[in-house]
Design a protein around this motif. Sequence first.
Motif, PDB file in Angstrom:
ATOM      1  N   MET A 209       6.774  -1.003  21.687  1.00 21.00           N
ATOM      2  CA  MET A 209       5.798  -1.752  20.910  1.00 21.00           C
ATOM      3  C   MET A 209       5.806  -3.219  21.319  1.00 21.00           C
ATOM      4  SD  MET A 209       5.407  -1.745  16.843  1.00 21.00           S
ATOM      5  CE  MET A 209       5.912  -3.300  16.189  1.00 21.00           C
TER       6      MET A 209
ATOM      7  N   CYS B 174       2.632  -5.101  22.884  1.00 23.59           N
ATOM      8  CA  CYS B 174       1.963  -6.200  22.197  1.00 23.59           C
ATOM      9  C   CYS B 174       1.978  -7.478  23.014  1.00 23.59           C
ATOM     10  CB  CYS B 174       2.661  -6.505  20.872  1.00 23.59           C
ATOM     11  SG  CYS B 174       2.543  -5.176  19.702  1.00 23.59           S
TER      12      CYS B 174
ATOM     13  N   SER C  48     -15.457  -0.046  13.292  1.00 20.85           N
ATOM     14  CA  SER C  48     -14.812   0.592  14.437  1.00 20.85           C
ATOM     15  C   SER C  48     -13.415   0.018  14.593  1.00 20.85           C
ATOM     16  CB  SER C  48     -15.587   0.302  15.716  1.00 20.85           C
ATOM     17  OG  SER C  48     -16.915   0.712  15.564  1.00 20.85           O
ATOM     18  N   SER C  49     -12.560   0.812  15.133  1.00 21.89           N
ATOM     19  CA  SER C  49     -11.185   0.356  15.269  1.00 21.89           C
ATOM     20  C   SER C  49     -10.623   0.884  16.566  1.00 21.89           C
ATOM     21  CB  SER C  49     -10.353   0.886  14.120  1.00 21.89           C
ATOM     22  OG  SER C  49     -10.316   2.289  14.195  1.00 21.89           O
ATOM     23  N   GLU C  50      -9.417   0.492  16.832  1.00 17.59           N
ATOM     24  CA  GLU C  50      -8.780   0.969  18.048  1.00 17.59           C
ATOM     25  C   GLU C  50      -7.720   1.983  17.664  1.00 17.59           C
ATOM     26  OE1 GLU C  50      -7.935  -1.721  21.429  1.00 17.59           O
ATOM     27  OE2 GLU C  50      -5.882  -1.356  20.812  1.00 17.59           O
TER      28      GLU C  50
ATOM     29  N   ALA D 172      -4.594   4.647  18.063  1.00 17.53           N
ATOM     30  CA  ALA D 172      -3.285   4.499  18.709  1.00 17.53           C
ATOM     31  C   ALA D 172      -3.357   4.934  20.169  1.00 17.53           C
ATOM     32  CB  ALA D 172      -2.241   5.320  17.956  1.00 17.53           C
TER      33      ALA D 172
ATOM     34  N   ASN E 286      -5.055   2.335  22.280  1.00 12.41           N
ATOM     35  CA  ASN E 286      -4.133   1.230  22.454  1.00 12.41           C
ATOM     36  C   ASN E 286      -3.121   1.536  23.546  1.00 12.41           C
ATOM     37  OD1 ASN E 286      -2.908  -1.275  21.691  1.00 12.41           O
ATOM     38  ND2 ASN E 286      -1.300  -0.107  20.729  1.00 12.41           N
TER      39      ASN E 286
ATOM     40  N   LEU F 216     -10.915  -7.628  20.693  1.00 11.68           N
ATOM     41  CA  LEU F 216     -11.233  -6.923  19.454  1.00 11.68           C
ATOM     42  C   LEU F 216     -10.089  -7.040  18.453  1.00 11.68           C
ATOM     43  CD1 LEU F 216     -13.454  -5.038  18.262  1.00 11.68           C
ATOM     44  CD2 LEU F 216     -12.061  -3.128  19.014  1.00 11.68           C
ATOM     45  N   VAL F 217      -8.877  -6.825  18.947  1.00  8.89           N
ATOM     46  CA  VAL F 217      -7.725  -6.834  18.050  1.00  8.89           C
ATOM     47  C   VAL F 217      -7.452  -8.218  17.484  1.00  8.89           C
ATOM     48  CG1 VAL F 217      -5.232  -6.474  17.928  1.00  8.89           C
ATOM     49  CG2 VAL F 217      -6.650  -4.835  19.120  1.00  8.89           C
TER      50      VAL F 217
ATOM     51  N   ARG G 174      -8.317   2.907   9.398  1.00  9.79           N
ATOM     52  CA  ARG G 174      -8.633   3.261  10.777  1.00  9.79           C
ATOM     53  C   ARG G 174      -7.708   2.623  11.797  1.00  9.79           C
ATOM     54  NH1 ARG G 174     -13.725   1.587   8.725  1.00  9.79           N
ATOM     55  NH2 ARG G 174     -15.204   3.262   8.437  1.00  9.79           N
ATOM     56  N   TRP G 175      -7.234   1.401  11.504  1.00 13.02           N
ATOM     57  CA  TRP G 175      -6.414   0.691  12.485  1.00 13.02           C
ATOM     58  C   TRP G 175      -4.982   1.177  12.349  1.00 13.02           C
ATOM     59  CZ3 TRP G 175      -8.102  -2.875  16.078  1.00 13.02           C
ATOM     60  CH2 TRP G 175      -9.425  -3.270  15.942  1.00 13.02           C
ATOM     61  N   GLN G 176      -4.638   2.110  13.177  1.00 14.60           N
ATOM     62  CA  GLN G 176      -3.295   2.650  13.074  1.00 14.60           C
ATOM     63  C   GLN G 176      -2.489   2.278  14.300  1.00 14.60           C
ATOM     64  OE1 GLN G 176      -4.374   6.699  12.376  1.00 14.60           O
ATOM     65  NE2 GLN G 176      -4.571   6.354  10.188  1.00 14.60           N
ATOM     66  N   VAL G 177      -2.724   1.067  14.756  1.00  9.60           N
ATOM     67  CA  VAL G 177      -2.073   0.667  16.001  1.00  9.60           C
ATOM     68  C   VAL G 177      -0.877  -0.218  15.758  1.00  9.60           C
ATOM     69  CG1 VAL G 177      -3.829   0.804  17.754  1.00  9.60           C
ATOM     70  CG2 VAL G 177      -3.909  -1.020  16.085  1.00  9.60           C
ATOM     71  N   ASP G 178       0.022  -0.196  16.695  1.00  4.99           N
ATOM     72  CA  ASP G 178       1.128  -1.129  16.701  1.00  4.99           C
ATOM     73  C   ASP G 178       0.729  -2.297  17.562  1.00  4.99           C
ATOM     74  OD1 ASP G 178       3.431   1.609  16.999  1.00  4.99           O
ATOM     75  OD2 ASP G 178       2.680   0.558  15.232  1.00  4.99           O
ATOM     76  N   GLY G 179       0.037  -3.221  17.003  1.00  5.17           N
ATOM     77  CA  GLY G 179      -0.446  -4.320  17.831  1.00  5.17           C
ATOM     78  C   GLY G 179      -0.297  -5.647  17.139  1.00  5.17           C
ATOM     79  N   LEU G 180      -0.992  -6.586  17.688  1.00  7.30           N
ATOM     80  CA  LEU G 180      -0.898  -7.952  17.197  1.00  7.30           C
ATOM     81  C   LEU G 180      -1.270  -8.041  15.719  1.00  7.30           C
ATOM     82  CD1 LEU G 180      -0.295 -10.631  18.593  1.00  7.30           C
ATOM     83  CD2 LEU G 180      -2.714 -10.952  18.892  1.00  7.30           C
ATOM     84  N   ALA G 181      -2.159  -7.196  15.305  1.00 11.47           N
ATOM     85  CA  ALA G 181      -2.694  -7.329  13.955  1.00 11.47           C
ATOM     86  C   ALA G 181      -2.030  -6.386  12.965  1.00 11.47           C
ATOM     87  CB  ALA G 181      -4.204  -7.077  13.981  1.00 11.47           C
TER      88      ALA G 181
END
Lengths: 484, 313
Positions: free
Chosen positions: A43, A47, A183-185, A187, A190, A327-328, B40-47
């Motif tokens: 992760m 990131c 809309s989203s990203e 996993a 990503n 986007l993020v 919806r945002w199920q990411v491990d990211g900046l946010a």
Amino acid sequence: MTNTRQKAEPTLWQRVTRVKSLDAGDQETGLVRSIGLFQLTMMGVGCTIGTGIFFVLTTQVPKAGPAIVFSFIFAAVLAGLTALCYAELASAVPVSGSSYSYAYATLGEGAAIVVAACLLLEYGVCSAAVAVGWSEYLNKLLENLFGWSLPDVVSFSPAAGGVVNLPAVILVMLCGILLIRGSSESAMVNAVMVIIKIGVLVMFIAIGVTGWNTNNLADFAPFGAAGVWAATGGIFFSFIGLDAVSTAGEEVKDPTRTMPKAIVLALLIVTTIYVAVALVAVAAQPWQEFAGQEAGLAQILQNVTGQQWPGTVLAAGAVISIFSVTLVTLYGQTRILFTMGMDGVLPSVFRSVNRKTQTPIPNTIIVCVVVSVLAGFVPLEGLADLTSIGTLFAFAVVSVAVIVLRHTRPHMRRTFKVPGYPLTPILSVLACVVVINGLPSITFLFFALWVGVALVFYFTWGIKHSRLQLHPEEAANQPDGDLV
Amino acid sequence: MSIVVGYGPQERGREALELGKALAHSLDESMVVCTVVLDRWQVDGLARGVDRQYQGALTEMARDVLDDAKSALAGENELSIDFEVVAGLSVAQALIDEAHEREARMCVLGSSLQSRWGELAIGSVSQRLMVSSPVPIAVAPRGYRVQPEGRLERVVLGVDPERPSEEAALAAAVLAADAGAELHLISFATGEKEGMWRRGLGEVERAHLYQEHAGKLLKSLAGTINGHPSLPAVASYRVLHANGWREALDKAEFRRHGDMLVVASSNAGPLEQLFLGSSAMRIIKHSPVPVLVLPKASLHGEGTAVVDLDEQA
């Protein structure tokens, strides 16, 4: 400071230092400790690695020459120190959020506003910066594929020789539309983005090394140590994102051991790749030729091989992955402003959520308009440096907070404590200050102005409309002891 | 087993609550009232951190919405009612997941399908739900209210003569049995279907043949149902001829209180549905009473009517 007389009007100092009480029941509890070392490290890598490296060399190599590799190492150490400090702060606050929320819950409202101003640079201005970087690689891609790129007048900001950077503006608008629709990203997307980024960087290293020319390294440090320091601030831009690891504390198995290991490991991986990229780049191309280059990495590959395809592949990878980053970061910006709207320090328009899409539409529109103006009219170097100074300052505040809290609330529950206290946070603050010092004075000027504007807005409007002003019972100022 | 009721934050979800109430009373089931938060945002990211915080805020808003549902159902002391905020990638998915988890008998939807003109309108999300849901979906018309102690009195199964479904018929019969309601069969002969059915014949002849065919089909279905000892006898079956669906449904003379129309969702492929529309959708659009849609997946999975019948026999 904490003898709050409930009936009387609070003093200015009391208001500025009021602390938001966070009820863990506010948010989804039940976060299971399920993240192990490997996942956390990945992760961290995902990131952090990424976008900055595609365009910081252009602006920073002219300051340090081939010694830029040292700038990377220093920036990495700094990123590690700050991430560790941030992890302690994040672990002390039982709910998720940004450094704004953590500052609000520990240092008080005034400090939170300053951090919020920094975050607006770390997310909002950052979005603008990456959008501009994206436009460079887009033009390179178009040029390679179709033999045509957008005319200069709509590809560059005024300071860089054009009128407006249209692709950057369009990218931001496009992201805005996606965000409004909800809309989203996912996993998987990503993960694919991270793979693309690492893939093209590794490709750059593998191909670029064939153009290794030791002569280019002869004048290794044309500006000496001063140059290296000067460039570190700008290079730091490439390491923003590591703090995402710091906020994952609640879900990490055995955080005391896992967090520092993951941070260090992730940094090692990322820094190795970055240093390799930088070294290969300065060995393949004389440092003087970096200045003003667009889509630098792609161009170097083309120069080294005499062919277009490596540049095209790299440019394509950059265009795809940078789009996702834009986007993020825009998304992150809207959600921070949303929280500030909920806290009452920003007007309620920022917290208005559309019931059908469950997205904050007016908020998103405002963010995208402002960011697209920045992306369209401010040059990349200015945007990237401003992002760096904001991030560094926020980290400095966080590091100070760690020290302050150890004194004011020594018994606060902390699932992670920064190793090497008090050396680590002190070094972190010092390093932040030194690196900020190396940034151009104009960056500092704009930063100071910006923070000034934020504070003025706070003292004239925010302080009166804050939820803690209207609902003082939600503050958690206590002489000592745990946060509720 | 329970009844999952989807209560939406937009517009009034009251219709769904009312229908859920009536069904819960009639079938002697518990209710689970759900409001969906889109995650919806199920990411491990900046946010990541701020996303969690945002989801928390949305969940709070959803809880406030559920409070409205609680007060609307305040007087229902005989029913066992749970209230829950559920998260998912889409409203449809979240409700399906909840129905799965609760082993629900059916999902009830209301305002998410409402159009402005008192009809039932289907959005793309609900359309997917209609096809892929493992449980039947009940849709309440706009403004639907039940009388105190209101129950299901008549189950009316709409039969498509071109795609008769014995499983659907049995499922409707089981529903009627459990609710202590009458079972009626109905088939609609509207102009468009007949046009496709037989070419080269005069209009009147076509209509006559179609109705005859439909009538025979209904009789056969009624026979099958009547043959099962544990199922109620079919109270009536008829073919209604009309010009267009709206007229057909008017002619059916549904009673606003106590009637429920049951249809099987179309077996047509997605492309066909897109261009030709399915009977089920048309019926739903014009129905003045609640409609229970039996998706294909619900008729062939575990715990469906057919399996139950085998156990009962």
